[in-house]
Enzyme design. Structure first.
Site, short mmCIF file in Angstrom:
data_model
loop_
_atom_site.label_atom_id
_atom_site.label_comp_id
_atom_site.label_asym_id
_atom_site.label_seq_id
_atom_site.Cartn_x
_atom_site.Cartn_y
_atom_site.Cartn_z
CG ASN A 217 -2.02 0.92 1.27
OD1 ASN A 217 -2.78 0.95 0.30
ND2 ASN A 217 -2.19 1.68 2.34
CG ASP A 289 -9.18 11.48 2.28
OD1 ASP A 289 -8.22 11.65 1.50
OD2 ASP A 289 -9.03 11.39 3.52
C1 XIL Z 1 -4.48 8.08 9.77
C2 XIL Z 1 -5.74 7.97 10.62
O1 XIL Z 1 -6.85 8.22 9.80
C3 XIL Z 1 -5.68 8.96 11.76
O2 XIL Z 1 -6.79 8.78 12.63
C4 XIL Z 1 -4.38 8.78 12.53
O3 XIL Z 1 -4.29 9.79 13.53
C5 XIL Z 1 -3.19 8.90 11.60
O4 XIL Z 1 -3.32 7.93 10.56
N1 XIL Z 1 -2.07 6.84 5.43
C6 XIL Z 1 -2.36 5.67 6.12
C7 XIL Z 1 -3.33 5.70 7.25
O5 XIL Z 1 -1.91 4.60 5.71
O6 XIL Z 1 -3.03 4.76 8.24
C8 XIL Z 1 -3.43 7.08 7.85
O7 XIL Z 1 -4.49 7.05 8.81
C9 XIL Z 1 -3.67 8.11 6.80
C10 XIL Z 1 -2.53 8.16 5.81
#
Ligand code: XIL
Length: 375
Positions: A217, A289
């Site tokens: 990923n 998003d």
């Molecule tokens: C983010 C979460 O959404 C938040 O709640 C946390 O504080 C930080 O991590 N890439 C990723 C995810 O692979 O795990 C991240 O998620 C966003 C960016």
């Protein structure tokens, strides 16, 4: 044209500030932002059904909090999604209070919630450089790192054997900015275990839960420009090597944290996806998003531009025959990680997702539904 645009934009602001919606202003605003196709969805059935029609799974990231205390959120998720990704509860920081212990309380809650409600689960993530527990740096060195990683994957993937559809085995291992020839990120894993850590993680995951789909990923591959191009090339090189070495990898996960203020030109991204698929790998959109923190305050204009970004992106992604799933990184603007991570300078709440604070469908929802229906 320029002056007409100005007038209509002024109208959008008036509407957004809660003035009476006289003279059909919202419709005019939708027209100016190119939102005609986003003001309604041709097919209003839940997103999971619309995705299924295209042979795709639709999912979201979510966690126990707020799922447990906000029933409207849980209902929306169950109505719209076929799959869930635990947003934080399967990360090291949450699972590993000490070097010798595991805390599965929240991860188990998520797996139970999903199974009780018939949702598939995408695990996130077995090996990453962020959200690591404080003890890692002092406790783990070159002499024990392989055992620590192997025990973690064996225990975590082992606990849920046969119950998760897929795992992000390694997350975000590429960072050309770090200057290595192989573009690998200077992560705690690389520093202690060397470049072989990625292959090792996939082998261990395959040995532990052979039937779970194994995913690499990463982010930052969608847009035009040198930075994105370097990342695309480096990720493709990494995957090419893994496939050539017979590493048990099944799919590339593409995070796709997009930004509505960037030009939505995804053509090179489309070729990159084709190149990955040509390696024999599946494609999963794992964290979609659209940031709106740099857009003007006007809510209608913002919603339109966010929706237009989803649409332009999906029109490229949906062309890919090896695409298997689309997962958004949260359903409602109320609970997006961007509320904290990328707030707006003007203090207005960000609106990056498909549902508003009251769980109402937004133009972004319509845009995705219409893209899935080719409307
Ligand atoms: C983010 C979460 O959404 C938040 O709640 C946390 O504080 C930080 O991590 N890439 C990723 C995810 O692979 O795990 C991240 O998620 C966003 C960016």
């Amino acid at each position: 044209m320029a002056s007409r645009r100005k007038v209509l934009k002024a109208g959008c602001r008036t509407a957004a500030y809660g003035m009476p919606l006289l003279f059909g202003l919202p419709a005019a605003c939708r027209a100016v932002a190119g939102c005609e196709t986003m003001s309604t969805a041709v097919d209003a059935r839940p997103m999971k059904d619309q995705a299924e029609k295209r042979g795709l799974l639709f999912g979201t990231a979510a966690d126990r909090d707020p799922l447990e205390y906000d029933p409207r959120y849980a209902q929306t998720l169950l109505a719209e999604c076929a799959m869930v990704t635990p947003e934080n509860s399967m990360k090291w920081e949450r699972l590993r209070p000490t070097p010798d212990s595991f805390d599965f309380a929240n991860a188990d809650w998520m797996v139970d919630f999903a199974e009780t409600n018939g949702l598939l689960i995408h695990g996130h993530t077995l090996v990453w450089h962020l959200q690591m527990p404080g003890w890692f740096d002092s406790h783990v060195d070159a002499s024990n790192v392989e055992a620590v990683m192997s025990r973690h994957i064996g225990t975590v993937a082992g606990r849920y054997v046969g119950r998760l559809r897929s795992w992000d085995v390694v997350n975000e291992a590429i960072n050309p900015d770090d200057g290595r020839g192989d573009a690998l990120r200077l992560s705690p894993w690389l520093e202690r275990l060397g470049p072989g850590y990625i292959d090792l993680a996939f082998h261990k995951a395959a040995e532990t839960d052979p039937k779970a789909i194994r995913v690499y990923n990463d982010f930052g591959v969608e847009y035009e420009g040198r930075w994105y191009e370097d990342r695309r090339r480096s990720i493709l090189d990494l995957l090419t090597g893994m496939v050539a070495r017979g590493v048990p990898i099944d799919a590339l996960g593409i995070q796709s944290h997009l930004s509505a203020d960037l030009a939505p030109d995804f053509r090179r991204f489309g070729s990159f996806l084709s190149d990955v698929a040509d390696l024999g790998l599946d494609l999963m959109i794992t964290e979609l998003d659209v940031r709106d923190h740099k857009l003007p305050a006007d809510v209608i204009e913002r919603d339109c531009r966010v929706a237009a970004t989803y649409r332009a992106y999906l029109d490229v992604v949906l062309d890919q025959p090896r695409l298997r799933s689309i997962t958004v990184w949260g359903l409602s603007d109320r609970y997006s990680w961007l509320v904290e991570f990328e707030p707006r300078d003007d203090g207005n709440p960000v609106r990056p997702l498909l549902f508003d604070h009251e769980m109402k469908r937004k133009p972004a929802w319509n845009a995705i539904a219409n893209a899935l229906g080719n409307q």
